[in-house]
Design an enzyme around this catalytic site. Structure first.
Site, PDB file in Angstrom:
ATOM      1  N   CYS A  96      14.536 -20.632  -7.194  1.00 37.33           N
ATOM      2  CA  CYS A  96      15.002 -21.681  -6.284  1.00 37.33           C
ATOM      3  C   CYS A  96      14.222 -22.962  -6.551  1.00 37.33           C
ATOM      4  CB  CYS A  96      14.913 -21.224  -4.841  1.00 37.33           C
ATOM      5  SG  CYS A  96      13.381 -20.342  -4.428  1.00 37.33           S
ATOM      6  N   SER A  97      13.200 -23.241  -5.759  1.00 38.44           N
ATOM      7  CA  SER A  97      12.484 -24.512  -5.932  1.00 38.44           C
ATOM      8  C   SER A  97      11.056 -24.415  -5.415  1.00 38.44           C
ATOM      9  CB  SER A  97      13.216 -25.633  -5.208  1.00 38.44           C
ATOM     10  OG  SER A  97      13.328 -25.314  -3.831  1.00 38.44           O
ATOM     11  N   CYS A  98      10.418 -23.230  -5.508  1.00 39.20           N
ATOM     12  CA  CYS A  98       9.063 -23.064  -4.984  1.00 39.20           C
ATOM     13  C   CYS A  98       8.118 -24.076  -5.645  1.00 39.20           C
ATOM     14  CB  CYS A  98       8.572 -21.643  -5.232  1.00 39.20           C
ATOM     15  SG  CYS A  98       9.565 -20.428  -4.346  1.00 39.20           S
ATOM     16  N   CYS A 125      10.600 -23.043 -11.094  1.00 42.83           N
ATOM     17  CA  CYS A 125      10.931 -21.927 -10.200  1.00 42.83           C
ATOM     18  C   CYS A 125      12.328 -21.479 -10.618  1.00 42.83           C
ATOM     19  CB  CYS A 125      10.916 -22.333  -8.731  1.00 42.83           C
ATOM     20  SG  CYS A 125      11.521 -20.990  -7.677  1.00 42.83           S
TER      21      CYS A 125
HETATM   22 FE    FE Z   1      11.599 -21.073  -5.360  1.00 44.37          FE
END
Ligand code: FE
Length: 208
Positions: free
Chosen positions: A113-115, A110
Site C-alpha cells: 500500500c503506502s507504509c 511499500c
Molecule cells: Fe503500506
C-alpha cells in the site's frame, strides 16, 4: 508510449470524492467530528515533517556512534534528538533506517500500500502510492532508479526494502563530498525527502 508512472487524469478527483464520501459517513455515524481530519492533517503537515528526517540524517553524518545506533535501533537513536513529541507514535511505529554506503544503494517502497515513516518524512508523496511505481521498483529497481536520474555504478548493489506496519524504513543517504566542517543545520538542508526514500541522492553543495 506511456510514462513510467502514468495514471488516469481524473485520479485525484476520484480519490478526493471517495475521501469526502468516507469522511461524511464517519461524521454521520459519530466516529469522527468535522474537525478531526483537519487536525490530523495539520499535525502531519506542521510537526511531523521531513525536517525531522533531515535532522536525523545530519546527525548521523557527523556522529558515527549515532549512525551505528540508528542502523541497529532507530527508535533509540531518534529519541536522543530534540524532535517533536510523538516520533514513536502514530505511523512512527517500528522505525528502521538503512544507510547508504559506497557500493550499496537502498530504496524504500511499500508493495502492499503506502507504509511510510510519517514522523520522519511527513505525508507520503503521491507517486509513492502509485501502483506502477511500486510494482516496477520491486521488479526492476535499477531501471527505475536510472530513469529517475540516480547515478549507479554497475557494481553498486541495490537493496529494496518493503515497508509495512512492522517496519517503516527510511534511507540515510551518503554525505556529499565537499561538506567537511559543515554544521548540522547546513548539512540538513542537503537532505531531501526523495533522498531519504532512495529515489535520489542528497543534494550536492552549490559551488561557492
Ligand atoms: Fe503500506
Amino acid at each position: 508510449m506511456s510514462t513510467p508512472f502514468s495514471y488516469p487524469s481524473d485520479r485525484e478527483e476520484q480519490s478526493a470524492a471517495q475521501v469526502r464520501a468516507l469522511e461524511a459517513l464517519l461524521i454521520e455515524k459519530g466516529v469522527i467530528t468535522h474537525t478531526t481530519v483537519d487536525k490530523v492533517l495539520g499535525y502531519f503537515e506542521s510537526e511531523m515533517t521531513p525536517l525531522n528526517g533531515q535532522k536525523i540524517v545530519a546527525r548521523a553524518w557527523v556522529d558515527p556512534d549515532f549512525a551505528a545506533l540508528l542502523a541497529t535501533d532507530a527508535p533509540a537513536a531518534v529519541a536522543q534528538l530534540d524532535l517533536p513529541d510523538g516520533m514513536a507514535g502514530a505511523e512512527g511505529e517500528h522505525l528502521a533506517a538503512v544507510l547508504n554506503e559506497p557500493g550499496v544503494h537502498n530504496l524504500v517502497i511499500c508493495t502492499l500500500c503506502s507504509c511510510f515513516p510519517w514522523p520522519v518524512l511527513g505525508l507520503p508523496p503521491y507517486w509513492y502510492k502509485d501502483p506502477v511505481f511500486r510494482a516496477r521498483a520491486a521488479r526492476e529497481p535499477r531501471a527505475v532508479l536510472t530513469e529517475l536520474g540516480v547515478p549507479l555504478d554497475d557494481d553498486t548493489e541495490v537493496r529494496v526494502w518493503d515497508s509495512s506496519g512492522h517496519s517503516r524504513w527510511f534511507v540515510v543517504p551518503e554525505r556529499p563530498a565537499g561538506t567537511e566542517g559543515w554544521t548540522e543545520d547546513q548539512l540538513a538542508a542537503l537532505v531531501t525527502t526523495e533522498s531519504m526514500i532512495g529515489v535520489a541522492l542528497a543534494d550536492v553543495p552549490a559551488p561557492v
